[in-house]
Enzyme design. Sequence first.
Site, short mmCIF file in Angstrom:
data_model
loop_
_atom_site.label_atom_id
_atom_site.label_comp_id
_atom_site.label_asym_id
_atom_site.label_seq_id
_atom_site.Cartn_x
_atom_site.Cartn_y
_atom_site.Cartn_z
N CYS A 33 0.83 -1.21 0.00
CA CYS A 33 0.00 0.00 0.00
C CYS A 33 0.86 1.26 0.00
O CYS A 33 0.36 2.34 -0.26
CB CYS A 33 -0.95 0.01 1.19
SG CYS A 33 -0.11 0.05 2.77
N CYS A 102 -2.68 -2.79 8.66
CA CYS A 102 -2.35 -1.46 9.17
C CYS A 102 -1.99 -1.56 10.66
O CYS A 102 -1.11 -0.84 11.14
CB CYS A 102 -3.51 -0.50 8.99
SG CYS A 102 -4.34 -0.64 7.39
FE1 FES Z 1 -1.62 -0.04 4.24
FE2 FES Z 1 -3.36 0.99 5.89
S1 FES Z 1 -3.70 0.48 3.79
S2 FES Z 1 -1.27 0.68 6.24
#
Ligand code: FES
Length: 147
Positions: A33, A102
Site C-alpha cells: 500500500c 495497518c
Molecule cells: Fe496499508 Fe493501511 S492500507 S497501512
Amino acid sequence: MYTEKVMDHFMNPRNVGEIENADGVGEVGNVKCGDIMRIYIKVNGDIIEDVKFKTFGCGSAIAASSVATELIMGKTVEEALKLTNKQVVDELGGLPPVKIHCSVLAEQALKAAIYDYATKNDLHYEALKDFDPNEDHDHHDVVDIEF
Ligand code: FES
C-alpha cells in the site's frame, strides 16, 4: 465500516509528532500500500516516558499508531514489547479485514523503535531475539525514506 473509535483516532490522533533526541526510532513501511510509519520513543530507566508517531498512510494506519502510542505510554519496555496488533485492533473496536495489516504496521514500528533503542544501549530483550528490522515482516518491508 469503521468504528467510532477508529474515526476518533483518525480525526484526532494522539501523540503525533517527533521526539528530538529520541532514544529509539523505528520506521517500517508496507510495500503493497506504500504506507509508512515512524515511531519515536523516549525511555527513562526502563519506562517509556514519551512516544510519538508520524504516519504517512491510510486512516486505519493513523488510528492504529495513535492507539498503539496510548497503549504503551508509561509502560516498561518489556511490557511494550508484548503489544500485539490484535490488542491494537481490539482497542479500536475492530478493523475491516483488509485493514488488519495497518495494525501490524503499528506493532512492527514499535518493535523497530525498541530494537533501535536496545541496539544503541547494548540491551537484549527476549521478545526481540528473532526480530530483524530488515526482514520482510508479514509483507512489510523496512524502508528508508525521508519525510
Ligand atoms: Fe496499508 Fe493501511 S492500507 S497501512
